[in-house]
Each structure stands twice: as structure tokens, then as C-alpha cells.
Write a protein that holds these residues in place. Structure first.
Motif, PDB file in Angstrom:
ATOM      1  N   HIS A 199       0.136   0.915  -5.453  1.00 49.22           N
ATOM      2  CA  HIS A 199      -0.046   0.668  -4.018  1.00 49.22           C
ATOM      3  C   HIS A 199      -0.665   1.884  -3.340  1.00 49.22           C
ATOM      4  O   HIS A 199      -1.582   1.752  -2.511  1.00 49.22           O
ATOM      5  CB  HIS A 199       1.304   0.338  -3.377  1.00 49.22           C
ATOM      6  CG  HIS A 199       1.290   0.360  -1.886  1.00 49.22           C
ATOM      7  ND1 HIS A 199       0.650  -0.596  -1.130  1.00 49.22           N
ATOM      8  CD2 HIS A 199       1.820   1.254  -1.001  1.00 49.22           C
ATOM      9  CE1 HIS A 199       0.791  -0.314   0.161  1.00 49.22           C
ATOM     10  NE2 HIS A 199       1.491   0.808   0.267  1.00 49.22           N
TER      11      HIS A 199
ATOM     12  N   THR B 201       5.007  -4.285   1.439  1.00 56.39           N
ATOM     13  CA  THR B 201       4.021  -3.354   2.004  1.00 56.39           C
ATOM     14  C   THR B 201       2.976  -4.103   2.813  1.00 56.39           C
ATOM     15  O   THR B 201       2.164  -3.480   3.502  1.00 56.39           O
ATOM     16  CB  THR B 201       3.316  -2.573   0.874  1.00 56.39           C
ATOM     17  OG1 THR B 201       2.666  -3.496  -0.014  1.00 56.39           O
ATOM     18  CG2 THR B 201       4.321  -1.738   0.083  1.00 56.39           C
TER      19      THR B 201
ATOM     20  N   VAL C 106       4.775   3.207   2.914  1.00 55.99           N
ATOM     21  CA  VAL C 106       5.751   3.151   1.818  1.00 55.99           C
ATOM     22  C   VAL C 106       5.239   4.082   0.723  1.00 55.99           C
ATOM     23  O   VAL C 106       4.347   3.730  -0.044  1.00 55.99           O
ATOM     24  CB  VAL C 106       5.916   1.716   1.279  1.00 55.99           C
ATOM     25  CG1 VAL C 106       6.888   1.706   0.095  1.00 55.99           C
ATOM     26  CG2 VAL C 106       6.407   0.790   2.372  1.00 55.99           C
TER      27      VAL C 106
END
Length: 380
Positions: A215, A314, A321
């Protein structure tokens, strides 16, 4: 090849398989080691899938034909085309013989003469190879599959000595495969909940750390659904722990089913009555939809009192995050709120505006809550 070189080749093959970390690496090391040891141009390792009646190729190495992939997904052959793996071997063993290798050439059988050769001869001709040696791989006293090494047209034909050496190599391969299977089973047990068969907390921690890193690098959506199974204590107290275990198993099946709505999702039991889904890639709305289905199905279970479900993604307005720990706190806080208000649907972190109480609770947890969840949270 001299005895010293053959011994060195056996040692190299065994070491290569021992150094492998995955079954694929082990298969490749086995085929490469055998190919080099027998001075071949090509080698393959195949497994006999008894339930499907086929010989499935696991790996091809060396000079591959255009239709031969290194790790083929679909290359397999009905065992009736190569009956020596099922018929000839058993006949030999029943008569007191061993699972010895044999040689075949593009012109027909050579050393070994198993009695069946036409399919392999056709394959040699089709792929421009001159000869091959086929060695049965025997594991736990049963035919597991075969090791196959070939040479190009014009190269020296394998002889009886090569076939005998291939038999030795197949025994080394079998030992390596057995070791790999033991390691895989140990890994499976280390990352699996014994009661439900789902992933365990350790597996979630590893996958979630990897997902958060993905991510951060690429912006991939990561979502976590944390569930608390309601009524387990009441079931244990009134009907016994065996019935409580059945409830946990049944809910685990429901969780797995709903997780399947999201490709690649990990379904896990965190411990006790707490479960989770970890989804990497799907948008938050899809995750919430799966969580909503989970709540509905849990409410219909004969045992228990439904489930409290919290979602953190997210893909929602929850702020940056940067750690797995924060996403876990957010999902846990959402689940805590769902339980407090007796919600029959999932509570989603970040969906109540800029002053979302779930986000506030996650980022400034009360001391007693932090202590209650200490077994699950990681230290700052």
C-alpha cells in the motif's frame, strides 16, 4: 562419468534440494541436479495424481521445446499412455524386483525394457530428442512419480550404467521431496488454526505487514474485517465446550465462504471468539458488502447470537495508514463500536465524517481498552 564425479553429483543434487525454500524450488533443484548428473540436455519431474488418473508435469528444465513451460499449469498425461508408472512397477515389485530406471530411444526401447514405450518414443521424436532415461520416484513405499532425463539427437545413448545411476538419483530426489513435504506441513501448522483450519494470527501478521508495504509503495487498497462472535461464552456455559467448538467451526466455514467473495482474501481466526478477513486489492465497498453478508449469515446460525463486525480500509477517509498496527486498531475499534450498539451490520471506520468516533477511539484508545487488547496489539 567416474565414481567420484557421480558421488559429487549426488551430493550436489541433495544439497540443492535441501537449500530449497518452496516445493517449486525443490522440484527445480531435483530436475536440474539430475540433468547435470546424467549429462542430459533436458529433464522433467512429474507426479502421479492417482485421484485424477494422470501424470502431471511439475517442472521442465534445460533445453525445452516450444510447448514446454518451466512450471506448467496444464501439462499432464493420462496414465494409460504411460502404464509403466502404474502397472509395470507394481508387477516388478510383486515379483521381488525394485523400482529400477530404464532407457528408451527414438528408435525404441533400450536398457531396461519396461514393456511399454510407444508413447515416449513418439514424444522423443516429436521434440527432437534422441534418448531418455526414466526413473520411478518412490515415496513411502508407493510410486510417487518419475524423474525423466533426455539427451539430444546425436548425443551418446544412455546405457545400463546410466539407468542404474538414475535409480540412485531418484532415491535422492524422493528423500528431498519427503523433507520438503515435512517442512511444508510444519509451515502449514505454524500458520493454521487447528480447530477451524483457517489462517491464524501469525499468518495475518505476516500477510498484513506485506500488504501495508505494498500500500505504501503502490497505493494498493488494504482492508481488514475484524469479527467478534457473540454468544460463545453462553454456549460454552450452557451446552459445553464441544458444542462451542462446533459453533467456532461453523462460523469459520461461513467466514471462509464470505471471504471467497473477495479474490485472494485471507480468512483467519485471531484467537478465542475473534476472527478476521484481510483483503488486498478490492475496493472498500466490495469488502463491506462481504462483511454485510457475513453478518447476515452469522445471524442465521443455529448456535450463537450473531457477530459484531468492524471494517477498516485504506480506501476510506481514515488518514494515512503507515503501519499494520494502525489498521488493526481501526478495525478493532469499529468492531468494538458494533458490539456496543448491537449493530446487525458492519461498522466501517471513517464513514461518519471528519470527526468519526471510531477513528477517534482507534487513535486515542482508553487505557483499559489498550490493556484489554494488548495480546493483539503490537507495541509502538
Amino acid at each position: 562419468m567416474g565414481e567420484d564425479k557421480r558421488l559429487a553429483a549426488v551430493v550436489a543434487l541433495a544439497q540443492g534440494m535441501a537449500a530449497a525454500h518452496t516445493p517449486r524450488e525443490s522440484w527445480r533443484a531435483a530436475a536440474l541436479g539430475a540433468c547435470r548428473a546424467l549429462d542430459g540436455s533436458f529433464a522433467a519431474l512429474s507426479v502421479w495424481e492417482r485421484d485424477l488418473g494422470r501424470l502431471k508435469v511439475l517442472v521442465n528444465v534445460g533445453e525445452r521445446a516450444p510447448d514446454e513451460e518451466e512450471f506448467p499449469e496444464t501439462e499432464s498425461y493420462p496414465v494409460h499412455q504411460f502404464p509403466e508408472i502404474t502397472e509395470f512397477l507394481h508387477e516388478r515389485w510383486a515379483g521381488g524386483g525394485g523400482p529400477n530406471a530404464w532407457v528408451e530411444t527414438a528408435e525404441g526401447p533400450a536398457a531396461g525394457r519396461p514393456g511399454y514405450f510407444h508413447q515416449r518414443v513418439a514424444a522423443l521424436r516429436r521434440r527432437g530428442r534422441g534418448c531418455c532415461v526414466v526413473a520411478p520416484v518412490v515415496l513411502h513405499g508407493r510410486a510417487w512419480g518419475e524423474l525423466y532425463v533426455a539427451r539430444q539427437v546425436g548425443a551418446p545413448v544412455f546405457d545400463r550404467g546410466d539407468a542404474d545411476f538414475a535409480t540412485v538419483l531418484a532415491s535422492v530426489v524422493a528423500a528431498g521431496i519427503a523433507q520438503t513435504e515435512r517442512l511444508e506441513e510444519a509451515r502449514r501448522l505454524a500458520y493454521t488454526d487447528a480447530l477451524t483450519g483457517l489462517a491464524n494470527r501469525r499468518a495475518v501478521d505476516v500477510r498484513l505487514d506485506e500488504a501495508i508495504e505494498l500500500h505504501r509503495r503502490e497505493g494498493v487498497v488494504v482492508s481488514l474485517v475484524v469479527c467478534d462472535l457473540n454468544g460463545l461464552k453462553r454456549v460454552n456455559d450452557t451446552r459445553g465446550h464441544a458444542v462451542g467448538d462446533r459453533l467456532l467451526e461453523r462460523f469459520g466455514s461461513v467466514l471462509s465462504l464470505c471471504g471467497a467473495m473477495l479474490p485472494g482474501t485471507l480468512a483467519a481466526r485471531l484467537g478465542g471468539d475473534e476472527f478476521c478477513l484481510l483483503a488486498i486489492g478490492p475496493p472498500a465497498d466490495d469488502v463491506v458488502k462481504a462483511a454485510d453478508e457475513l453478518c447476515r449469515r452469522a445471524a442465521e446460525l443455529e448456535l450463537g447470537e450473531g457477530v459484531a463486525c468492524g471494517v477498516a480500509s485504506t480506501d476510506e477517509p481514515i488518514g494515512p495508514v503507515r503501519s499494520a498496527r494502525r489498521l488493526f486498531r481501526l478495525a478493532d475499534a469499529a468492531q468494538y463500536r458494533a458490539k456496543a450498539v448491537r449493530a446487525d451490520k458492519p461498522v466501517v471506520a471513517g464513514r461518519e465524517g471528519p470527526d468519526d468516533p471510531v477513528v477517534r477511539l482507534a487513535d486515542t484508545p482508553p487505557p483499559e481498552r489498550a490493556e484489554r487488547r494488548a495480546f493483539r496489539g503490537r507495541r509502538p
